[in-house]
Motif scaffolding. Sequence first.
Motif, PDB file in Angstrom:
ATOM      1  N   SER A 171      36.875  50.435  36.807  1.00  0.00           N
ATOM      2  CA  SER A 171      35.940  49.683  35.971  1.00  0.00           C
ATOM      3  C   SER A 171      35.467  48.425  36.690  1.00  0.00           C
ATOM      4  O   SER A 171      34.303  48.026  36.570  1.00  0.00           O
ATOM      5  CB  SER A 171      36.599  49.323  34.632  1.00  0.00           C
ATOM      6  N   PHE A 172      36.354  47.796  37.459  1.00  0.00           N
ATOM      7  CA  PHE A 172      35.961  46.632  38.251  1.00  0.00           C
ATOM      8  C   PHE A 172      35.040  47.040  39.402  1.00  0.00           C
ATOM      9  O   PHE A 172      34.123  46.306  39.767  1.00  0.00           O
ATOM     10  CB  PHE A 172      37.191  45.908  38.782  1.00  0.00           C
TER      11      PHE A 172
ATOM     12  N   VAL B 258      39.517  48.734  48.011  1.00  0.00           N
ATOM     13  CA  VAL B 258      38.824  48.683  49.303  1.00  0.00           C
ATOM     14  C   VAL B 258      37.316  48.772  49.109  1.00  0.00           C
ATOM     15  O   VAL B 258      36.547  48.023  49.730  1.00  0.00           O
ATOM     16  CB  VAL B 258      39.326  49.804  50.235  1.00  0.00           C
ATOM     17  N   LEU B 259      36.855  49.672  48.239  1.00  0.00           N
ATOM     18  CA  LEU B 259      35.421  49.819  47.994  1.00  0.00           C
ATOM     19  C   LEU B 259      34.835  48.551  47.374  1.00  0.00           C
ATOM     20  O   LEU B 259      33.737  48.118  47.747  1.00  0.00           O
ATOM     21  CB  LEU B 259      35.158  51.022  47.088  1.00  0.00           C
ATOM     22  N   THR B 260      35.560  47.942  46.433  1.00  0.00           N
ATOM     23  CA  THR B 260      35.080  46.706  45.808  1.00  0.00           C
ATOM     24  C   THR B 260      34.970  45.573  46.819  1.00  0.00           C
ATOM     25  O   THR B 260      33.963  44.846  46.851  1.00  0.00           O
ATOM     26  CB  THR B 260      36.015  46.280  44.656  1.00  0.00           C
ATOM     27  N   LEU B 261      35.979  45.417  47.661  1.00  0.00           N
ATOM     28  CA  LEU B 261      35.947  44.365  48.681  1.00  0.00           C
ATOM     29  C   LEU B 261      34.855  44.632  49.713  1.00  0.00           C
ATOM     30  O   LEU B 261      34.219  43.687  50.216  1.00  0.00           O
ATOM     31  CB  LEU B 261      37.312  44.254  49.364  1.00  0.00           C
TER      32      LEU B 261
ATOM     33  N   LEU C  58      39.437  39.150  39.442  1.00  0.00           N
ATOM     34  CA  LEU C  58      40.168  39.969  38.471  1.00  0.00           C
ATOM     35  C   LEU C  58      40.949  41.075  39.167  1.00  0.00           C
ATOM     36  O   LEU C  58      42.122  41.339  38.856  1.00  0.00           O
ATOM     37  CB  LEU C  58      39.189  40.579  37.462  1.00  0.00           C
ATOM     38  N   LEU C  59      40.296  41.729  40.123  1.00  0.00           N
ATOM     39  CA  LEU C  59      40.943  42.815  40.845  1.00  0.00           C
ATOM     40  C   LEU C  59      42.083  42.307  41.705  1.00  0.00           C
ATOM     41  O   LEU C  59      43.149  42.924  41.786  1.00  0.00           O
ATOM     42  CB  LEU C  59      39.904  43.548  41.702  1.00  0.00           C
ATOM     43  N   LEU C  60      41.885  41.148  42.333  1.00  0.00           N
ATOM     44  CA  LEU C  60      42.927  40.586  43.181  1.00  0.00           C
ATOM     45  C   LEU C  60      44.116  40.087  42.362  1.00  0.00           C
ATOM     46  O   LEU C  60      45.248  40.094  42.850  1.00  0.00           O
ATOM     47  CB  LEU C  60      42.356  39.444  44.026  1.00  0.00           C
TER      48      LEU C  60
ATOM     49  N   CYS D  67      47.266  38.209  32.413  1.00  0.00           N
ATOM     50  CA  CYS D  67      46.444  37.304  33.238  1.00  0.00           C
ATOM     51  C   CYS D  67      45.007  37.795  33.327  1.00  0.00           C
ATOM     52  O   CYS D  67      44.061  36.998  33.262  1.00  0.00           O
ATOM     53  CB  CYS D  67      47.046  37.187  34.637  1.00  0.00           C
ATOM     54  N   VAL D  68      44.826  39.105  33.483  1.00  0.00           N
ATOM     55  CA  VAL D  68      43.481  39.678  33.563  1.00  0.00           C
ATOM     56  C   VAL D  68      42.744  39.499  32.243  1.00  0.00           C
ATOM     57  O   VAL D  68      41.539  39.201  32.223  1.00  0.00           O
ATOM     58  CB  VAL D  68      43.555  41.177  33.946  1.00  0.00           C
TER      59      VAL D  68
END
Length: 304
Positions: A107-108, A189-192, A231-233, A272-273
């Motif tokens: 989703s991110f 990896v794709l998001t970064l 958020l992902l991190l 936290c998210v």
Amino acid sequence: MYDNNSSTINIEPWFIPLDILMIICLIFVIIPVLIFLLIILIDRTCHTVPMMLVANSCLAQFILGSDRLVITLSALNNDLKQIQYPNSFCIVGGYLTYVSCAVLNYSFLLQALHRYIIVVYPSRLFWQRLQNQAYLIGLSWIYAFIFPIAFIFTGDITYNVDNQICQIPLRLSVQLNFVAFSVYILPIVLTLLIYWRLVRYVNEINRRSTSVNTISRAQRELKMFRRTVILLLILFVIDFPYALFMFMSFFNQAPKYHFRIAFIFIDFALACVMIALFQFTDPLKKLIMKKLSLRSETVVPVLA
């Protein structure tokens, strides 16, 4: 199916407090996320593509939180009664954990992809349509439900009596590597990668003689993209103990109560998210604060 590495359970004094702490943490996640979903569903101003993508993340959090809550309640019951066998939901619960974790991470990725298309290809409206984004969301859910379903029938998801949970055992195996790649490595990896390309694009248009509106819009979307990466991190960093135990299991045996320790970090990461998602989603935050301010301004007459 039982994990052959464990046959008896020793109740440690920290089991019960840890179970209760996780239950409180998960309730703190589930209730606000459910409120977020209801607000997005009811309020017409939230019926936009970005808010639909946020709602997708909220729904994944709700399912993951609910699944973890049921699993933790079962673990608490087993710890209190010293039960050494799984309930009927155990295998399905383990399967849903993989499904919901995958949906949340993807989703991110979908949010990141949408931001990238808005900035780099603003004229390609086809990919910005609500229906097409809904298709991508649907595909991510279908993939998340399909890829781990084979583990149910092959018996790879087993009951670990020490940790009172059904998961794929942490050891060097094709199944565990496939899950790690599908649930965590690929979407992160794709998001970064998309974030890196967007940063390069924004820096490039800053060097060109383009309009102020174009630069301002690109920087605004980059800021929103950066929030998605954060958020992902958060998930990646706080879930590090799970990855560490998995890495340790490739060369040596992981700690006996590795799942208990790892999942308290995962449950904390969800909380936290949830907080960060509320803080970063400006339309949702403004709407909730507006409703709260209206309630606080309501004067209740005092009867003499």
